[in-house]
Motif scaffolding. Sequence first.
Motif, PDB file in Angstrom:
ATOM      1  N   ILE A   1       0.827   7.220  -2.030  1.00 19.49           N
ATOM      2  CA  ILE A   1       2.167   6.860  -1.552  1.00 19.49           C
ATOM      3  C   ILE A   1       2.103   5.477  -0.913  1.00 19.49           C
ATOM      4  CG2 ILE A   1       3.944   7.464   0.158  1.00 19.49           C
ATOM      5  CD1 ILE A   1       2.873  10.384  -0.078  1.00 19.49           C
ATOM      6  N   GLY A   2       2.997   4.566  -1.303  1.00 23.35           N
ATOM      7  CA  GLY A   2       2.973   3.228  -0.705  1.00 23.35           C
ATOM      8  C   GLY A   2       4.377   2.691  -0.483  1.00 23.35           C
ATOM      9  N   ALA A   3       4.590   2.108   0.698  1.00 18.81           N
ATOM     10  CA  ALA A   3       5.925   1.587   1.022  1.00 18.81           C
ATOM     11  C   ALA A   3       6.258   0.337   0.209  1.00 18.81           C
ATOM     12  CB  ALA A   3       5.994   1.278   2.517  1.00 18.81           C
TER      13      ALA A   3
ATOM     14  N   SER B   1      -1.798 -16.656   2.309  1.00 17.95           N
ATOM     15  CA  SER B   1      -1.752 -17.790   3.242  1.00 17.95           C
ATOM     16  C   SER B   1      -2.573 -18.969   2.718  1.00 17.95           C
ATOM     17  CB  SER B   1      -2.294 -17.354   4.613  1.00 17.95           C
ATOM     18  OG  SER B   1      -3.501 -16.627   4.445  1.00 17.95           O
ATOM     19  N   LYS B   2      -3.189 -18.787   1.556  1.00 16.31           N
ATOM     20  CA  LYS B   2      -4.081 -19.837   1.030  1.00 16.31           C
ATOM     21  C   LYS B   2      -3.517 -20.337  -0.301  1.00 16.31           C
ATOM     22  CE  LYS B   2      -8.019 -17.269   3.011  1.00 16.31           C
ATOM     23  NZ  LYS B   2      -7.323 -15.991   3.312  1.00 16.31           N
ATOM     24  N   ALA B   3      -4.157 -19.954  -1.409  1.00 16.63           N
ATOM     25  CA  ALA B   3      -3.798 -20.526  -2.722  1.00 16.63           C
ATOM     26  C   ALA B   3      -2.330 -20.289  -3.073  1.00 16.63           C
ATOM     27  CB  ALA B   3      -4.693 -19.920  -3.801  1.00 16.63           C
TER      28      ALA B   3
ATOM     29  N   ASN C   1     -10.102  -6.863   8.184  1.00 22.71           N
ATOM     30  CA  ASN C   1     -10.613  -7.753   7.143  1.00 22.71           C
ATOM     31  C   ASN C   1     -10.750  -7.033   5.815  1.00 22.71           C
ATOM     32  OD1 ASN C   1     -13.454  -6.882   6.702  1.00 22.71           O
ATOM     33  ND2 ASN C   1     -13.634  -7.417   8.869  1.00 22.71           N
ATOM     34  N   TRP C   2     -10.759  -7.833   4.801  1.00 20.67           N
ATOM     35  CA  TRP C   2     -10.696  -7.386   3.418  1.00 20.67           C
ATOM     36  C   TRP C   2     -11.911  -6.546   3.030  1.00 20.67           C
ATOM     37  CZ3 TRP C   2      -6.720  -7.073   0.615  1.00 20.67           C
ATOM     38  CH2 TRP C   2      -6.811  -7.007  -0.774  1.00 20.67           C
ATOM     39  N   THR C   3     -13.085  -7.027   3.416  1.00 20.27           N
ATOM     40  CA  THR C   3     -14.323  -6.366   3.009  1.00 20.27           C
ATOM     41  C   THR C   3     -14.390  -4.968   3.613  1.00 20.27           C
ATOM     42  OG1 THR C   3     -15.281  -8.555   3.029  1.00 20.27           O
ATOM     43  CG2 THR C   3     -16.817  -6.734   2.887  1.00 20.27           C
TER      44      THR C   3
ATOM     45  N   PHE D   1     -15.962 -11.416   7.509  1.00 15.34           N
ATOM     46  CA  PHE D   1     -14.719 -11.962   6.978  1.00 15.34           C
ATOM     47  C   PHE D   1     -14.860 -13.453   6.717  1.00 15.34           C
ATOM     48  CE2 PHE D   1     -13.055 -14.423  10.464  1.00 15.34           C
ATOM     49  CZ  PHE D   1     -13.478 -13.785  11.617  1.00 15.34           C
ATOM     50  N   TRP D   2     -13.945 -13.934   5.914  1.00 14.14           N
ATOM     51  CA  TRP D   2     -13.937 -15.373   5.614  1.00 14.14           C
ATOM     52  C   TRP D   2     -12.529 -15.903   5.848  1.00 14.14           C
ATOM     53  CZ3 TRP D   2     -12.598 -11.736   2.195  1.00 14.14           C
ATOM     54  CH2 TRP D   2     -11.491 -12.000   1.392  1.00 14.14           C
ATOM     55  N   SER D   3     -12.448 -17.214   5.955  1.00  6.84           N
ATOM     56  CA  SER D   3     -11.154 -17.857   6.088  1.00  6.84           C
ATOM     57  C   SER D   3     -11.308 -19.270   5.529  1.00  6.84           C
ATOM     58  CB  SER D   3     -10.764 -17.886   7.572  1.00  6.84           C
ATOM     59  OG  SER D   3      -9.449 -18.370   7.745  1.00  6.84           O
TER      60      SER D   3
HETATM   61  P1  FAD Z   1      -2.773  -3.298   4.338  1.00  4.66           P
HETATM   62  O1  FAD Z   1      -3.238  -4.326   3.374  1.00  4.66           O
HETATM   63  O2  FAD Z   1      -2.015  -3.710   5.536  1.00  4.66           O
HETATM   64  O3  FAD Z   1      -1.941  -2.239   3.520  1.00  4.66           O
HETATM   65  C1  FAD Z   1      -1.312  -1.140   4.104  1.00  4.66           C
HETATM   66  C2  FAD Z   1      -0.292  -0.637   3.112  1.00  4.66           C
HETATM   67  O4  FAD Z   1       0.288   0.550   3.644  1.00  4.66           O
HETATM   68  C3  FAD Z   1       0.846  -1.635   2.898  1.00  4.66           C
HETATM   69  O5  FAD Z   1       1.107  -1.752   1.529  1.00  4.66           O
HETATM   70  C4  FAD Z   1       2.013  -1.004   3.653  1.00  4.66           C
HETATM   71  O6  FAD Z   1       3.271  -1.298   3.081  1.00  4.66           O
HETATM   72  C5  FAD Z   1       1.692   0.470   3.494  1.00  4.66           C
HETATM   73  N1  FAD Z   1       2.338   1.286   4.527  1.00  4.66           N
HETATM   74  C6  FAD Z   1       2.434   1.028   5.859  1.00  4.66           C
HETATM   75  N2  FAD Z   1       3.119   2.019   6.469  1.00  4.66           N
HETATM   76  C7  FAD Z   1       3.453   2.902   5.503  1.00  4.66           C
HETATM   77  C8  FAD Z   1       4.157   4.127   5.515  1.00  4.66           C
HETATM   78  N3  FAD Z   1       4.646   4.667   6.642  1.00  4.66           N
HETATM   79  N4  FAD Z   1       4.330   4.766   4.336  1.00  4.66           N
HETATM   80  C9  FAD Z   1       3.829   4.259   3.182  1.00  4.66           C
HETATM   81  N5  FAD Z   1       3.145   3.111   3.121  1.00  4.66           N
HETATM   82  C10 FAD Z   1       2.958   2.443   4.264  1.00  4.66           C
HETATM   83  N6  FAD Z   1      -9.060 -10.701   5.430  1.00  4.66           N
HETATM   84  C11 FAD Z   1     -10.222 -11.343   5.166  1.00  4.66           C
HETATM   85  O7  FAD Z   1     -11.298 -10.742   5.261  1.00  4.66           O
HETATM   86  N7  FAD Z   1     -10.226 -12.646   4.793  1.00  4.66           N
HETATM   87  C12 FAD Z   1      -9.080 -13.364   4.669  1.00  4.66           C
HETATM   88  O8  FAD Z   1      -9.124 -14.554   4.347  1.00  4.66           O
HETATM   89  C13 FAD Z   1      -7.853 -12.713   4.950  1.00  4.66           C
HETATM   90  N8  FAD Z   1      -6.689 -13.380   4.822  1.00  4.66           N
HETATM   91  C14 FAD Z   1      -5.515 -12.737   5.087  1.00  4.66           C
HETATM   92  C15 FAD Z   1      -4.340 -13.436   4.938  1.00  4.66           C
HETATM   93  C16 FAD Z   1      -3.116 -12.818   5.201  1.00  4.66           C
HETATM   94  C17 FAD Z   1      -1.835 -13.596   5.048  1.00  4.66           C
HETATM   95  C18 FAD Z   1      -3.101 -11.461   5.638  1.00  4.66           C
HETATM   96  C19 FAD Z   1      -1.779 -10.787   5.945  1.00  4.66           C
HETATM   97  C20 FAD Z   1      -4.272 -10.760   5.777  1.00  4.66           C
HETATM   98  C21 FAD Z   1      -5.499 -11.385   5.505  1.00  4.66           C
HETATM   99  N9  FAD Z   1      -6.717 -10.715   5.623  1.00  4.66           N
HETATM  100  C22 FAD Z   1      -7.896 -11.355   5.338  1.00  4.66           C
HETATM  101  C23 FAD Z   1      -6.749  -9.306   6.084  1.00  4.66           C
HETATM  102  C24 FAD Z   1      -6.738  -8.337   4.916  1.00  4.66           C
HETATM  103  O9  FAD Z   1      -5.722  -8.677   4.024  1.00  4.66           O
HETATM  104  C25 FAD Z   1      -6.522  -6.930   5.467  1.00  4.66           C
HETATM  105  O10 FAD Z   1      -7.626  -6.625   6.286  1.00  4.66           O
HETATM  106  C26 FAD Z   1      -6.375  -5.894   4.369  1.00  4.66           C
HETATM  107  O11 FAD Z   1      -5.246  -6.151   3.606  1.00  4.66           O
HETATM  108  C27 FAD Z   1      -6.280  -4.504   4.975  1.00  4.66           C
HETATM  109  O12 FAD Z   1      -6.076  -3.574   3.964  1.00  4.66           O
HETATM  110  P2  FAD Z   1      -5.436  -2.154   4.287  1.00  4.66           P
HETATM  111  O13 FAD Z   1      -5.338  -1.454   2.963  1.00  4.66           O
HETATM  112  O14 FAD Z   1      -6.171  -1.494   5.380  1.00  4.66           O
HETATM  113  O15 FAD Z   1      -3.994  -2.450   4.885  1.00  4.66           O
END
Ligand code: FAD
Length: 424
Positions: free
Chosen positions: A31-33, A45-47, A291-293, A321-323
Motif C-alpha cells: 500500500i502506498g500513498a 535535489s540533484k540531477a 538514508n538510502w542505503t 550516506f552520500w551527498s
Molecule cells: P520514503 O522514501 O519517505 O517513503 C515512504 C513512502 O511511504 C512514501 O512513498 C510515502 O508516500 C508513503 N507513506 C507515508 N505515509 C503513508 C500512509 N499513511 N499510507 C500509505 N503510504 C504512506 N539519502 C542518501 O543516502 N543520499 C542522498 O543523497 C539522499 N538525497 C535525498 C534527497 C532528497 C530530496 C530526499 C527527500 C531524500 C534524500 N535521501 C538521501 C534520503 C532517502 O531518500 C531516504 O532515506 C529514503 O527515501 C527513505 O526511504 P523509505 O522507504 O524509508 O521512506
Amino acid sequence: MTLVVVGSSLAGLRAVEAARREGFAGEIVLIGAERHLAYDRPALSKAYLVTGEPVRHFQTVQVLRDDLQVDVRLGVTATGLDPAAKIVRTSTGVVPYDTLVIATGAAPRVPPDIPALDGVLALRTMEDAAALRELLHPGTRVLVLGAGFIGSEVASSSRQLGAVPTVIDSAPVPLVRAVGTDIGRALASLHMRNGTPLRLATAVEEFIGRDRVEGVRLTTGEILPADLVVVGVGAAPATGWLTECGIELDPRDHGIVCDAYLRTSLPDVFAAGDVAHWPNADLGATMRLENWTNASAQGAHAGTNAVTPDAMTPYRTVPYFWSDWYGQRIQFVGTGAGDDVEFVSGGPDEERFIAAVWQGDRLVGAAALNEPRKVMKLRRLIALRGTRQDVRELLDPVPQAVGFAGREESLPSVSGTTSERRQS
Ligand code: FAD
C-alpha cells in the motif's frame, strides 16, 4: 497468511522483494500513498533539478504484480491500525494482515509559523521537485532555509542552473548534529568556495509578501529579497496515522520504537526505513537513519524477519550516506558522535579530505570529500572496531617488498589487519 507492507518507496519495495526471495508463498499487499512505486528520491535535489530528466524507478508495478504476485495499491493512504483485529484502515477500505511491515518514511518538517505563501516550498516527492524546478531559472533569487544535506543540494543545483541561492541556518556551524563541528565547518566552506552566501546563527523573523513571497527579514534585521524560499529544516517520521493504535513511538518524535529484529511493540508488526528507530549493535546506540542505503537494507531485513519468524536475525549496520554539492562527492560512514575528529588525509579547506571520528582509540565515523574508495574501506573498519593504527595502515600502506604493486593492491586487508590482532 498475508503480509501487508505500508509505504511503497524503497524500504517497502525491498520488504516485499525480500519476502518473496525467502520463499514466502502467502498473499502480499503493498500500500502506498504516492501514485508512483519506489523511485530515485535522492536525484530530486540533484540531477533532476538541474536537468529535468525523469527520475529512475527501481521496479515496475507490472513485475511486482506478474512476477512476484504482489497486490500493489498505489494512491492509497493508510489511516489507522487496529492491532487486535489485525487490520490496516486505508482511504479505500480495510486490509487484514497476519504480519505487517510499516515503511512510511518521513515527511519534511515545516515549522507552523511559516506562512502559506506562493513560492515557499519543501522537497520530498517527485511532485515537489517538479514544482520547484518550474520556479528555478537563471537569476531566480532562492533562499534556502536550513544548511543540511537537502538544503545544501538545492542551493548547489540552483547555482548550476544560474539561479542565485543564499543559505540560512540558525546554527553557527551547519550539520553539527549529523557530523560534528569540524566536519560541519569544512562542508560549509564548500558553499563559500562556490560563491553561495551563508547566513548563519540567524533565523527568519518575518516573511515579506502578500500572496507570493518577496523576501524575508532575518533576526539580525537584514532583509533578503527572494523569488523562492525552500524549507529544508529536516524531516519527521510519518507516524501520524499510528497515534491511536497503541504502538510505541519515540517520545522525541524519532519514529517507531523497534527491537533489534525490527519488531515494533505490537505483535507481528515490523518497521523499516526512515520511520524506524532501533538499537543498532554495530554502533551500540539506538537510532533512526534517513538514508538510502539503510532504507534498502533495513526494508529487506524487515521483510525477511516478518515472513521467517522462527529464524529472525538482528539488523545491524554501519550507516552510510552520500551527498553531492557543486559537483563534489561527500560521503559519511558511521557516526559523528565521537569525542575527537582528525583530518587523516587532506585538510578542511582542500578539494579532497578524509576526517576520522574517534571514540578513544576506536574509529566510529568518517567523512570524506572526493575520496569514494577509501571511505568504503573505513566503513568496514568501523564494523571491525578498527583503531588509529588500522586507519594509518589503510591510508598509508607499507609498499610491497617484491615487484610492483598498484596502490590499491598494496592496501592491507582490512579484515586481516584487525581480526588478526583481535585473535592475538
Ligand atoms: P520514503 O522514501 O519517505 O517513503 C515512504 C513512502 O511511504 C512514501 O512513498 C510515502 O508516500 C508513503 N507513506 C507515508 N505515509 C503513508 C500512509 N499513511 N499510507 C500509505 N503510504 C504512506 N539519502 C542518501 O543516502 N543520499 C542522498 O543523497 C539522499 N538525497 C535525498 C534527497 C532528497 C530530496 C530526499 C527527500 C531524500 C534524500 N535521501 C538521501 C534520503 C532517502 O531518500 C531516504 O532515506 C529514503 O527515501 C527513505 O526511504 P523509505 O522507504 O524509508 O521512506
